[in-house]
Write an enzyme that holds these catalytic residues in place. Structure first.
Site, PDB file in Angstrom:
ATOM      1  N   GLY A   1      -9.636   2.675  -9.919  1.00 58.79           N
ATOM      2  CA  GLY A   1     -10.548   3.090  -9.056  1.00 58.79           C
ATOM      3  C   GLY A   1     -11.249   4.700  -9.363  1.00 58.79           C
ATOM      4  CG  ASN A   2      -9.169   6.703 -13.029  1.00 60.08           C
ATOM      5  OD1 ASN A   2      -9.117   5.484 -13.108  1.00 60.08           O
ATOM      6  ND2 ASN A   2      -9.219   7.546 -13.918  1.00 60.08           N
TER       7      ASN A   2
ATOM      8  CE  LYS B   1      -5.236  -3.128  -0.867  1.00 62.98           C
ATOM      9  NZ  LYS B   1      -4.864  -2.151  -2.069  1.00 62.98           N
TER      10      LYS B   1
ATOM     11  CE  LYS C   1      -7.072  -1.947 -11.097  1.00 66.38           C
ATOM     12  NZ  LYS C   1      -6.047  -1.001 -10.413  1.00 66.38           N
TER      13      LYS C   1
ATOM     14  CE  LYS D   1      -2.661   1.431 -12.054  1.00 63.92           C
ATOM     15  NZ  LYS D   1      -3.522   0.633 -11.697  1.00 63.92           N
TER      16      LYS D   1
HETATM   17  P1  ADP Z   1      -5.649   2.404 -10.002  1.00 61.28           P
HETATM   18  O1  ADP Z   1      -6.985   2.681  -8.976  1.00 61.28           O
HETATM   19  O2  ADP Z   1      -6.015   2.651 -11.372  1.00 61.28           O
HETATM   20  O3  ADP Z   1      -5.064   1.061  -9.712  1.00 61.28           O
HETATM   21  P2  ADP Z   1      -3.326   3.664  -8.777  1.00 61.28           P
HETATM   22  O4  ADP Z   1      -3.545   4.917  -8.100  1.00 61.28           O
HETATM   23  O5  ADP Z   1      -3.104   2.429  -8.006  1.00 61.28           O
HETATM   24  O6  ADP Z   1      -4.712   3.765  -9.673  1.00 61.28           O
HETATM   25  O7  ADP Z   1      -2.032   3.975  -9.866  1.00 61.28           O
HETATM   26  C1  ADP Z   1      -2.146   4.855 -10.992  1.00 61.28           C
HETATM   27  C2  ADP Z   1      -1.281   6.062 -10.327  1.00 61.28           C
HETATM   28  O8  ADP Z   1       0.104   5.834 -10.277  1.00 61.28           O
HETATM   29  C3  ADP Z   1      -1.293   7.252 -11.208  1.00 61.28           C
HETATM   30  O9  ADP Z   1      -2.530   8.143 -10.811  1.00 61.28           O
HETATM   31  C4  ADP Z   1      -0.216   8.048 -10.713  1.00 61.28           C
HETATM   32  O10 ADP Z   1      -0.221   9.141  -9.820  1.00 61.28           O
HETATM   33  C5  ADP Z   1       0.778   7.067  -9.992  1.00 61.28           C
HETATM   34  N1  ADP Z   1       2.017   6.941 -10.727  1.00 61.28           N
HETATM   35  C6  ADP Z   1       3.209   6.426 -10.129  1.00 61.28           C
HETATM   36  N2  ADP Z   1       4.342   6.295 -10.621  1.00 61.28           N
HETATM   37  C7  ADP Z   1       3.906   6.858 -11.780  1.00 61.28           C
HETATM   38  C8  ADP Z   1       4.589   7.044 -13.039  1.00 61.28           C
HETATM   39  N3  ADP Z   1       6.088   6.626 -13.141  1.00 61.28           N
HETATM   40  N4  ADP Z   1       4.000   7.151 -14.149  1.00 61.28           N
HETATM   41  C9  ADP Z   1       2.797   7.525 -14.240  1.00 61.28           C
HETATM   42  N5  ADP Z   1       1.988   7.492 -13.074  1.00 61.28           N
HETATM   43  C10 ADP Z   1       2.663   7.236 -11.896  1.00 61.28           C
HETATM   44 MG    MG Z   2      -4.095   0.493  -7.715  1.00 58.21          MG
END
Ligand code: ADP
Ligand code: MG
Length: 315
Positions: free
Chosen positions: A13-14, A131, A216, A278
């Site tokens: 999303g970023n 969700k 995703k 992820k």
């Molecule tokens: P995206 O939109 O890329 O799917 P998300 O917000 O769903 O992003 O997931 C990424 C976020 O996960 C990071 O920005 C961070 O804040 C968070 N996060 C949670 N646990 C961890 C971890 N162990 N290491 C790094 N980031 C983490």
């Molecule tokens: Mg995400």
């Protein structure tokens, strides 16, 4: 062409919305262009790339527009929100990539594939939707819509009521062959946006859209294994994955093995709904024979590929 390596890059999303004050289309385009410039750098270095992406906020905007205008115009079903956002985001990505290629003198074409992803009608996720989508509502409105439209609604952490839909697992990328053919022919492909448009198949073989959201990262991992990608890269908001994330003893990881990833996951190092899916997606990809996965942020894609940052996960 055979010596070129294929990467599936799941952009988060970023890569489209930096913060609450930068949500309008020109802001989204600027953010997309910035991320695509790094992906163009990777392509310049010889990678063939399929770009996948999220669409949560964009679907939210369409649902809100649809709701505000429902006394005048038809509403937009969730699968159509998916298709609309795949088209619009694909347009932003392909235009930024084409312009970046022109700037760098790269001779490449880009194509966006509207992608359906099949899910199992009997996926247990349909029994317990989790969700949240669309706007927050007052409890009375939430109950009305639940009654009238069969929605499942829940209270979301004291912030109000929201509709929830199922998040079933992806089982088949319907446009897999098209994506693979395009990539093997040297196109850059944008596909599987928002995890794909979830569809189910009936006994007669007909596909129809369902009101659900596929993760995703899971759908991108499935695509990466189904086209035997050499690399599954997840581009998100952090340069690396951490242990004890956001705690005083936080430790950034340069790399981990599949076995370590599973162990850290069991120890609860990855937050649900953000990093956990992820890492699970990466585990799925590696267990299906994938070679290498990498997690970093858009700015660091080129450095991470050079081994200078990012978290690299290997079998
Ligand atoms: P995206 O939109 O890329 O799917 P998300 O917000 O769903 O992003 O997931 C990424 C976020 O996960 C990071 O920005 C961070 O804040 C968070 N996060 C949670 N646990 C961890 C971890 N162990 N290491 C790094 N980031 C983490
Ligand atoms: Mg995400």
């Amino acid at each position: 062409m055979a010596d070129k390596k294929v990467a599936v890059i799941a952009v988060g999303g970023n890569s489209l919305i930096k913060d609450k004050d930068h949500q309008a289309i020109p802001d989204q385009y600027a953010a997309a262009a910035e991320s695509m410039a790094h992906i163009a750098g990777m392509i310049e270095n010889g990678w063939d790339v399929v770009v996948t992406h999220g669409n949560g906020p964009q679907v939210g905007f369409i649902l809100r527009r649809s709701e505000l205008s429902k006394n005048e115009l038809h509403e937009v079903p969730l699968d159509y929100c998916g298709a609309d956002t795949q088209g619009a985001i694909g347009y932003m990505f392909q235009q930024s990539l084409i312009n970046e290629f022109a700037r760098r003198g790269i001779n490449k074409q880009v194509a966006t594939v509207v992608t359906q992803v099949e899910v199992d009608r009997n996926d247990p996720a349909f029994e317990t939707p989790t969700k949240p989508i669309g706007s927050f509502m007052e409890q009375s409105i939430a109950n009305q819509r639940a009654e009238a439209e069969g929605w499942v609604v829940v209270e979301d952490a004291g912030r109000g009521w929201r509709r929830v839909v199922a998040s079933p697992l992806p089982v088949r990328i319907v446009q897999r062959d098209a994506i693979e053919l395009l990539i093997r022919e040297g196109f850059v492909v944008v596909g599987v946006g928002g995890g794909g448009i979830p569809v189910v198949q009936d006994e007669a073989g007909n596909l129809s859209g369902v009101e659900a959201v596929i993760d995703k990262d899971f759908a991108s991992a499935l695509l990466a294994s189904q086209i035997s990608a050499d690399l599954f890269l997840i581009s998100t908001a952090v340069p690396q994955i951490a242990l004890n994330y956001n705690q005083p003893d936080q430790q950034w990881l340069d790399g981990m093995t599949l076995a370590e990833a599973k162990a850290y996951m069991e120890q609860g190092h990855f937050a649900k709904g953000s990093m956990e899916p992820k890492v699970q997606a990466i585990i799925n990809y590696l267990e299906a024979g994938g070679k290498e996965a990498l997690v970093t942020n858009p700015d660091n894609i080129e450095r991470a590929l050079a081994g200078e940052t990012g978290t690299r996960i290997v079998p």
